[in-house]
Design a protein around this motif. Structure first.
Motif: not given
Length: 287
Positions: A100-101, A105-108, A203-204, A207-209
């Motif tokens: 889910c996280g 974010a990975s796309e960004a 929000r970021t 992905p790790l964040g």
């Protein structure tokens, strides 16, 4: 101003509901290396536990109070229950936070998010597809672990009733059904982690964040639950109810704790999912 603008007119035949179908997103996520690695880790855990019991011997009968761990080798159902017990507190948090996280974010991070939206895929549609796939894969991960554990435990220790540490037993067929309910409850209880991870993912660009942030906040919740000075305030912490499913592994199942835990988790999750959708629809997409 957003780098992406929505046109008032659409091309003939264009339907927003047909963009980024769930099956397409599912195929994309299933083919990723982190999905395969996580699946392998969860499937390997029962084998690791089996090897540990083979090396260490029978855990029961060591002159102390009998616990669920002591009954691990009694039957396949007991082995599956112990596998869930040792993994519910932390290991099962990881796939939920990851699936889910990492999703938005990975796309960004790959700088492909703006191209998806320019396809054009509506923002709400993109989030919905990714959320459904993320939750579906999280549920699949939770099902995988006890399924493998039940198969491995049955092969090693035989098919039999689930022995209760406090005395008594639950018939094997009934025990398997209750373990299924336990998995469903664990999924519901982890919706808070899913909501945190998904909101952070919107929000970021890291992905790790998003994944680390969700795991870290979940750990903070576990720490706060251990502070007995908080008294009844701990009832509002999702972590306080994470092992309420143990009440099902009794001859006479109790549901009150699970009902409270599910209500707390769903409430937090709905707020976090709403924040994710609200923030993403207003966010400038530059990645």
């Amino acid at each position: 101003m957003s780098t992406l603008t929505e046109t008032a007119e659409t091309a003939p035949g264009y339907r927003a509901s047909r963009t980024l179908p769930v099956r397409v997103e599912l195929v994309r996520q299933l083919g990723r290396r982190r999905t395969l690695v996580m699946g392998a880790i969860l499937a390997a855990l029962p084998l690791v536990l089996l090897a540990a019991f083979a090396i260490g011997g029978d855990p029961a009968g060591r002159g102390r109070r009998i616990t669920l761990m002591d009954t691990a080798t009694a039957s396949g159902a007991n082995f599956a229950a112990v596998s869930l017990f040792v993994s519910a507190g932390f290991l099962l948090v990881i796939p939920v936070a990851l699936f889910c996280g990492d999703t938005v974010a990975s796309e960004a991070g790959w700088s492909s998010l703006r191209y998806l939206l320019a396809a054009p895929v509506p923002r709400a549609r993109l989030l919905w597809s990714k959320l459904v796939v993320g939750l579906g894969m999280s549920l699949a991960a939770m099902i995988l672990l006890p399924t493998v554990a039940l198969a491995v435990g049955t092969a090693a220790y035989g098919w039999g009733p689930l022995l209760v540490p406090t005395g008594g037993a639950v018939e094997a067929g009934t025990a398997v059904g209750r373990l299924g309910v336990v998995v469903l409850y664990l999924f519901v209880s982890q919706l808070v982690t899913a909501g945190l991870a998904f909101w952070l993912s919107t929000r970021t660009d890291a992905p790790l964040g998003a994944v680390g942030g969700a795991v870290g906040l979940t750990i903070v919740g576990n720490v706060l639950d251990a502070v007995t000075a908080l008294g009844h305030w701990r009832d509002f912490l999702p972590a306080h109810w994470q092992f309420a499913w143990a009440d099902l592994l009794q001859p006479h199942a109790e549901w009150a704790g699970m009902a409270q835990g599910a209500s707390v988790s769903v409430t937090y999750a709905l707020v976090l999912f709403a924040l994710a959708f609200r923030g993403f629809t207003r966010k400038d997409i530059v990645s």
